[in-house]
Design a protein around this motif. Structure first.
Motif, PDB file in Angstrom:
ATOM      1  N   ASN A 169      51.563  71.459  27.574  1.00 18.64           N
ATOM      2  CA  ASN A 169      50.877  71.599  26.281  1.00 18.64           C
ATOM      3  C   ASN A 169      51.410  72.795  25.499  1.00 18.64           C
ATOM      4  O   ASN A 169      51.620  72.726  24.280  1.00 18.64           O
ATOM      5  N   ARG A 226      53.354  72.674  21.899  1.00 22.11           N
ATOM      6  CA  ARG A 226      52.798  73.390  20.749  1.00 22.11           C
ATOM      7  C   ARG A 226      53.829  74.316  20.111  1.00 22.11           C
ATOM      8  O   ARG A 226      53.951  74.371  18.882  1.00 22.11           O
ATOM      9  N   THR A 271      44.718  74.664  27.150  1.00 23.64           N
ATOM     10  CA  THR A 271      45.647  75.116  26.109  1.00 23.64           C
ATOM     11  C   THR A 271      46.303  76.448  26.452  1.00 23.64           C
ATOM     12  O   THR A 271      47.235  76.858  25.774  1.00 23.64           O
TER      13      THR A 271
END
Length: 241
Positions: free
Chosen positions: A150, A154, A228
């Motif tokens: 992730n 990103r 995250t």
């Protein structure tokens, strides 16, 4: 006439189990324990005949397989009892999945390291510790892998063109950066180590540095609930005199 017999060498018992599951085309969530137990024991017997040294982990897993097989052979009192009783294979399946995920992550990082070697002529660093997922005490391998992917996704979406400095990102320098951050605060997010538009090489170098420091029991990793980011927590005692 002598007959030469060769036996495939495995890094550990879980790699052997995964190979047996693949060769027998079995469902990892519904392992035919009779099949893999027999073949696993046959491998151990064959290795003994060829004087191959196996680690104690192979014997531990062998005894676990036999125990699971015995439990599954026991008659059940009723249908209700079968539904309430936990599958004796559950813990083994979880360990196999965790091992498989960690091997995939390790392979991804090795591929990236090989790419960096070809691109920036870096000296090869030792990543043998990636074969031992037991060093990760504060977070599961599956969750850590998802979070790391992730973070990569990103930052790749937000990266703009900028100059790459040769050898700017290597594990040793990144470990120095982590040490500096830990002197400021004992707990911080992994992304706090990264620049605003972090390159893939920077993210992976810092991630490898974290794994190295986990191996040396200097830090622990903890997972935030949203997958995250990763908490980095110090295990070191600083002398502030």
């Amino acid at each position: 006439m002598s007959v030469n017999i060769t036996l495939q060498v495995y890094d550990g018992p879980y790699e052997l189990l995964l190979d047996l599951i693949k060769k027998n085309e079995l469902d990892i969530y519904d392992i035919e324990i009779n099949v893999v137990t027999a073949q696993f024991l046959n491998y151990i017997y064959a290795a003994k005949e060829l004087d191959l040294e196996l680690t104690s982990d192979f014997l531990v897993v062998a005894s676990t397989l036999v125990e699971i097989k015995s439990k599954m052979l026991l008659p059940k009192a009723s249908v209700e009892a079968q539904e309430e009783e936990e599958d004796p294979r559950k813990e083994l399946v979880q360990k196999l999945i965790e091992y498989e995920n960690f091997k995939k992550t390790a392979e991804l990082l090795r591929q990236q390291e090989n790419y960096e070697l070809r691109s920036f002529h870096k000296l090869k660093e030792d990543f043998s510790y990636l074969d031992d997922f037991s060093l990760l005490q504060g977070v599961s391998v599956d969750v850590l892998t998802k979070t790391f992917q992730n973070i990569l996704t990103r930052y790749e979406k937000s990266t703009v063109e900028h100059h790459i400095v040769m050898d700017k990102f290597n594990v040793k320098l990144c470990m120095d950066g982590i040490y500096h951050m830990l002197r400021v605060k004992e707990k911080f997010f992994f992304t706090e180590l990264l620049s605003s538009y972090a390159l893939r090489e920077e993210i992976i170098s810092y991630f490898l540095a974290l794994l190295e420091m986990c191996k040396n029991q200097l830090i622990t990793l903890q997972q935030n609930s949203t997958l995250t980011d990763i908490w980095v927590v110090s295990k070191m005692e600083w002398n502030h005199e």
